[in-house]
Motif scaffolding. Sequence first.
Motif, PDB file in Angstrom:
ATOM      1  N   TYR A  74      50.480  18.692 -19.472  1.00 28.08           N
ATOM      2  CA  TYR A  74      49.238  17.951 -19.673  1.00 28.08           C
ATOM      3  C   TYR A  74      49.069  16.894 -18.591  1.00 28.08           C
ATOM      4  O   TYR A  74      48.007  16.762 -17.974  1.00 28.08           O
ATOM      5  CB  TYR A  74      49.276  17.309 -21.068  1.00 28.08           C
ATOM      6  CG  TYR A  74      48.019  16.585 -21.484  1.00 28.08           C
ATOM      7  CD1 TYR A  74      46.761  17.069 -21.166  1.00 28.08           C
ATOM      8  CD2 TYR A  74      48.108  15.423 -22.245  1.00 28.08           C
ATOM      9  CE1 TYR A  74      45.611  16.410 -21.584  1.00 28.08           C
ATOM     10  CE2 TYR A  74      46.969  14.749 -22.662  1.00 28.08           C
ATOM     11  CZ  TYR A  74      45.720  15.245 -22.327  1.00 28.08           C
ATOM     12  OH  TYR A  74      44.595  14.589 -22.738  1.00 28.08           O
ATOM     13  N   ALA A  75      50.132  16.143 -18.329  1.00 22.83           N
ATOM     14  CA  ALA A  75      50.065  15.076 -17.347  1.00 22.83           C
ATOM     15  C   ALA A  75      49.990  15.604 -15.921  1.00 22.83           C
ATOM     16  O   ALA A  75      49.211  15.116 -15.098  1.00 22.83           O
ATOM     17  CB  ALA A  75      51.285  14.163 -17.502  1.00 22.83           C
ATOM     18  N   SER A  76      50.801  16.618 -15.602  1.00 20.64           N
ATOM     19  CA  SER A  76      50.828  17.126 -14.235  1.00 20.64           C
ATOM     20  C   SER A  76      49.508  17.770 -13.845  1.00 20.64           C
ATOM     21  O   SER A  76      49.095  17.721 -12.683  1.00 20.64           O
ATOM     22  CB  SER A  76      51.976  18.131 -14.065  1.00 20.64           C
ATOM     23  OG  SER A  76      51.783  19.263 -14.903  1.00 20.64           O
ATOM     24  N   MET A  77      48.808  18.376 -14.809  1.00 18.65           N
ATOM     25  CA  MET A  77      47.524  19.000 -14.512  1.00 18.65           C
ATOM     26  C   MET A  77      46.355  18.038 -14.646  1.00 18.65           C
ATOM     27  O   MET A  77      45.259  18.316 -14.154  1.00 18.65           O
ATOM     28  CB  MET A  77      47.304  20.198 -15.455  1.00 18.65           C
ATOM     29  CG  MET A  77      48.244  21.364 -15.204  1.00 18.65           C
ATOM     30  SD  MET A  77      48.076  22.043 -13.533  1.00 18.65           S
ATOM     31  CE  MET A  77      46.371  22.602 -13.559  1.00 18.65           C
ATOM     32  N   GLY A  78      46.578  16.890 -15.308  1.00 15.80           N
ATOM     33  CA  GLY A  78      45.479  15.979 -15.575  1.00 15.80           C
ATOM     34  C   GLY A  78      44.802  15.459 -14.325  1.00 15.80           C
ATOM     35  O   GLY A  78      43.569  15.422 -14.227  1.00 15.80           O
ATOM     36  N   VAL A  79      45.590  15.042 -13.325  1.00 20.22           N
ATOM     37  CA  VAL A  79      45.012  14.465 -12.113  1.00 20.22           C
ATOM     38  C   VAL A  79      44.272  15.514 -11.284  1.00 20.22           C
ATOM     39  O   VAL A  79      43.122  15.289 -10.896  1.00 20.22           O
ATOM     40  CB  VAL A  79      46.094  13.745 -11.287  1.00 20.22           C
ATOM     41  CG1 VAL A  79      45.530  13.301  -9.938  1.00 20.22           C
ATOM     42  CG2 VAL A  79      46.624  12.539 -12.056  1.00 20.22           C
ATOM     43  N   PRO A 242      51.202   0.088 -17.468  1.00 18.58           N
ATOM     44  CA  PRO A 242      52.408   0.079 -18.309  1.00 18.58           C
ATOM     45  C   PRO A 242      52.144  -0.414 -19.726  1.00 18.58           C
ATOM     46  O   PRO A 242      52.758   0.081 -20.672  1.00 18.58           O
ATOM     47  CB  PRO A 242      53.361  -0.866 -17.557  1.00 18.58           C
ATOM     48  CG  PRO A 242      52.479  -1.738 -16.733  1.00 18.58           C
ATOM     49  CD  PRO A 242      51.303  -0.880 -16.353  1.00 18.58           C
ATOM     50  N   ALA A 243      51.234  -1.383 -19.891  1.00 14.69           N
ATOM     51  CA  ALA A 243      50.971  -1.917 -21.235  1.00 14.69           C
ATOM     52  C   ALA A 243      50.410  -0.842 -22.156  1.00 14.69           C
ATOM     53  O   ALA A 243      50.891  -0.639 -23.274  1.00 14.69           O
ATOM     54  CB  ALA A 243      50.009  -3.104 -21.149  1.00 14.69           C
ATOM     55  N   SER A 244      49.379  -0.148 -21.699  1.00 10.94           N
ATOM     56  CA  SER A 244      48.780   0.893 -22.535  1.00 10.94           C
ATOM     57  C   SER A 244      49.718   2.092 -22.664  1.00 10.94           C
ATOM     58  O   SER A 244      49.754   2.754 -23.701  1.00 10.94           O
ATOM     59  CB  SER A 244      47.431   1.330 -21.962  1.00 10.94           C
ATOM     60  OG  SER A 244      47.568   1.783 -20.630  1.00 10.94           O
ATOM     61  N   GLY A 245      50.504   2.365 -21.617  1.00 12.25           N
ATOM     62  CA  GLY A 245      51.474   3.454 -21.703  1.00 12.25           C
ATOM     63  C   GLY A 245      52.519   3.198 -22.776  1.00 12.25           C
ATOM     64  O   GLY A 245      52.889   4.106 -23.526  1.00 12.25           O
ATOM     65  N   LEU A 246      52.992   1.954 -22.871  1.00 13.50           N
ATOM     66  CA  LEU A 246      53.999   1.620 -23.882  1.00 13.50           C
ATOM     67  C   LEU A 246      53.416   1.683 -25.300  1.00 13.50           C
ATOM     68  O   LEU A 246      54.076   2.131 -26.236  1.00 13.50           O
ATOM     69  CB  LEU A 246      54.586   0.243 -23.605  1.00 13.50           C
ATOM     70  CG  LEU A 246      55.481   0.150 -22.368  1.00 13.50           C
ATOM     71  CD1 LEU A 246      55.904  -1.290 -22.118  1.00 13.50           C
ATOM     72  CD2 LEU A 246      56.708   1.046 -22.507  1.00 13.50           C
ATOM     73  N   ALA A 352      41.192   0.117 -23.078  1.00 11.14           N
ATOM     74  CA  ALA A 352      41.850   0.584 -21.860  1.00 11.14           C
ATOM     75  C   ALA A 352      40.973   1.569 -21.100  1.00 11.14           C
ATOM     76  O   ALA A 352      40.831   1.489 -19.872  1.00 11.14           O
ATOM     77  CB  ALA A 352      43.196   1.220 -22.206  1.00 11.14           C
ATOM     78  N   LEU A 353      40.371   2.522 -21.818  1.00 15.24           N
ATOM     79  CA  LEU A 353      39.521   3.513 -21.168  1.00 15.24           C
ATOM     80  C   LEU A 353      38.265   2.880 -20.589  1.00 15.24           C
ATOM     81  O   LEU A 353      37.844   3.200 -19.470  1.00 15.24           O
ATOM     82  CB  LEU A 353      39.158   4.612 -22.162  1.00 15.24           C
ATOM     83  CG  LEU A 353      40.312   5.508 -22.626  1.00 15.24           C
ATOM     84  CD1 LEU A 353      39.873   6.399 -23.782  1.00 15.24           C
ATOM     85  CD2 LEU A 353      40.834   6.352 -21.474  1.00 15.24           C
ATOM     86  N   LEU A 371      44.542   8.995 -14.132  1.00 20.82           N
ATOM     87  CA  LEU A 371      45.728   8.208 -13.796  1.00 20.82           C
ATOM     88  C   LEU A 371      46.161   7.356 -14.988  1.00 20.82           C
ATOM     89  O   LEU A 371      47.354   7.208 -15.265  1.00 20.82           O
ATOM     90  CB  LEU A 371      45.458   7.338 -12.575  1.00 20.82           C
ATOM     91  CG  LEU A 371      45.314   8.090 -11.252  1.00 20.82           C
ATOM     92  CD1 LEU A 371      44.825   7.144 -10.159  1.00 20.82           C
ATOM     93  CD2 LEU A 371      46.628   8.731 -10.847  1.00 20.82           C
ATOM     94  N   LEU A 372      45.181   6.784 -15.703  1.00 20.80           N
ATOM     95  CA  LEU A 372      45.510   6.042 -16.915  1.00 20.80           C
ATOM     96  C   LEU A 372      46.105   6.976 -17.964  1.00 20.80           C
ATOM     97  O   LEU A 372      47.111   6.664 -18.603  1.00 20.80           O
ATOM     98  CB  LEU A 372      44.263   5.356 -17.467  1.00 20.80           C
ATOM     99  CG  LEU A 372      44.469   4.581 -18.784  1.00 20.80           C
ATOM    100  CD1 LEU A 372      45.345   3.359 -18.567  1.00 20.80           C
ATOM    101  CD2 LEU A 372      43.127   4.175 -19.386  1.00 20.80           C
ATOM    102  N   LEU A 373      45.474   8.140 -18.125  1.00 20.26           N
ATOM    103  CA  LEU A 373      45.974   9.106 -19.104  1.00 20.26           C
ATOM    104  C   LEU A 373      47.346   9.639 -18.711  1.00 20.26           C
ATOM    105  O   LEU A 373      48.120  10.059 -19.577  1.00 20.26           O
ATOM    106  CB  LEU A 373      44.979  10.264 -19.258  1.00 20.26           C
ATOM    107  CG  LEU A 373      43.615   9.890 -19.861  1.00 20.26           C
ATOM    108  CD1 LEU A 373      42.703  11.108 -19.896  1.00 20.26           C
ATOM    109  CD2 LEU A 373      43.763   9.302 -21.247  1.00 20.26           C
ATOM    110  N   LEU A 374      47.655   9.640 -17.408  1.00 16.81           N
ATOM    111  CA  LEU A 374      48.989  10.025 -16.965  1.00 16.81           C
ATOM    112  C   LEU A 374      50.030   9.095 -17.578  1.00 16.81           C
ATOM    113  O   LEU A 374      51.095   9.525 -18.021  1.00 16.81           O
ATOM    114  CB  LEU A 374      49.061   9.974 -15.440  1.00 16.81           C
ATOM    115  CG  LEU A 374      50.320  10.528 -14.785  1.00 16.81           C
ATOM    116  CD1 LEU A 374      50.426  12.032 -14.992  1.00 16.81           C
ATOM    117  CD2 LEU A 374      50.327  10.209 -13.287  1.00 16.81           C
TER     118      LEU A 374
END
Length: 442
Positions: A74-79, A242-246, A352-353, A371-374
């Motif tokens: 999902y992440a690798s294809m997202g960008v 990092p904040a939203s990722g955590l 965040a979005l 990038l955020l969704l990554l």
Amino acid sequence: MAETLSGTAVPSTTVIQAPPLRRMLALVILMAIGSINYVDRQLLSLLIEPIRQDIPLSDTAFGLLTGLCFALFYASMGVPVAMMADRINRVRLVAVACTMWSVCTGFCGFAQNFWQLALARFGVGIGEAGGTAPSLSILSDYFTPEQRPAVIGLYTVNGPIGVFIGISLGGFIAAHYGWRMAFFAVAFLGVALAPILWLLVREPMRGATEKSTAQQVSEPAPSLISTIRIFLKLPTLRFLLPASGLLAFVSYGLLNWIPAYLMREADMQLSELSLWFGPAAGICMGLGIWSGGAIVNIGAKKSLTAYAWAPAASVIIGIPFLIAAMFMPGWQLSLALLLVPMVCIVMYVAPALALTQNLAPLRARATATALLLLSFNLVGIGGGPLMIGIFSDMFTAMGAEHSLRWALLSTIPISLVAMALYIMMARTITQDHATRAAETPA
């Protein structure tokens, strides 16, 4: 401003919006597609206990299947998919992606072992990479910057709707017809929705909802490296990632394992889970995502720091209720106390979005969102469910009782680190918006 076949436009110094009916139709259909996206993503988490009876797997294995196996693809294809969305027809891209992830969800119903489930999850992850970022880019060209926090908050309610459908409908089907049939049923829903999107939603003009110059609209979409530099340049986005990722790490981890916790350690039956937890989770998460956007929409009129203080406050509110829920006798009291954390753990999503959409250049919104969704996906989906599964197996090996309880509580320190980052971000938001406005020609 005249629309071209590719969705680009002749520049204008005035805001041009599509008719209200067309805007709302796009929002409703994209919400429906997003809901199916979330059903397909979360269904495996609901069915951990029934699948375990048919395919013996450890909690670590399920952590991989619900988290990392999905998130890596999902992440690798997202960008790259988002970069396509900044260059081609976004509506058709989302329709094709919906078909792909739905078909792969159906393949989960045929799995006989870990690797077959993993391959199907790989396909779901690749398909779902074409969902959220292009959809948000479409909506940003249907609604003005002032409308976006609330609209994005409303759009992202597709997550709770998906949780409700997945748990209630998926749980009902699994309880009566088996877990495999649940995968087949939700796959059919996605395959049916894709052509509706293709036929009824028009590709909007890029930049139609905000003042744009000829240079802004006609210039090519920036490269991936150029878009990444935006995140390196603006302190707000450096804190936001990092904040939203955590917080995604915590929210996805809890969401994936709470159903198993209620069934395994609080004696909740699958039929009770579909009847009570499905609506509770859907309503609470919907309220959390919507209220996160609505609170920021109101608060940002006085101060842009609302984008940071709203998610930071949600952490402090949710933690005591999560702790209490883990020590209640019976699933009824546990579920009642979990209502508050299930609201709080998703309040960061819409701010965040929306913040990313507002700070990203016109021609790089889908890529910036990806990038955020990554961060959401690699850290959140990839790490949260897997860490809880590993900790649960680790506590079991150590002879601890209620190992899944302690694994869930281990997410609390991560929430506190995220809160600290949001507090630091509050000091940079106003200046970075001013910087971004100064770079945008009047």
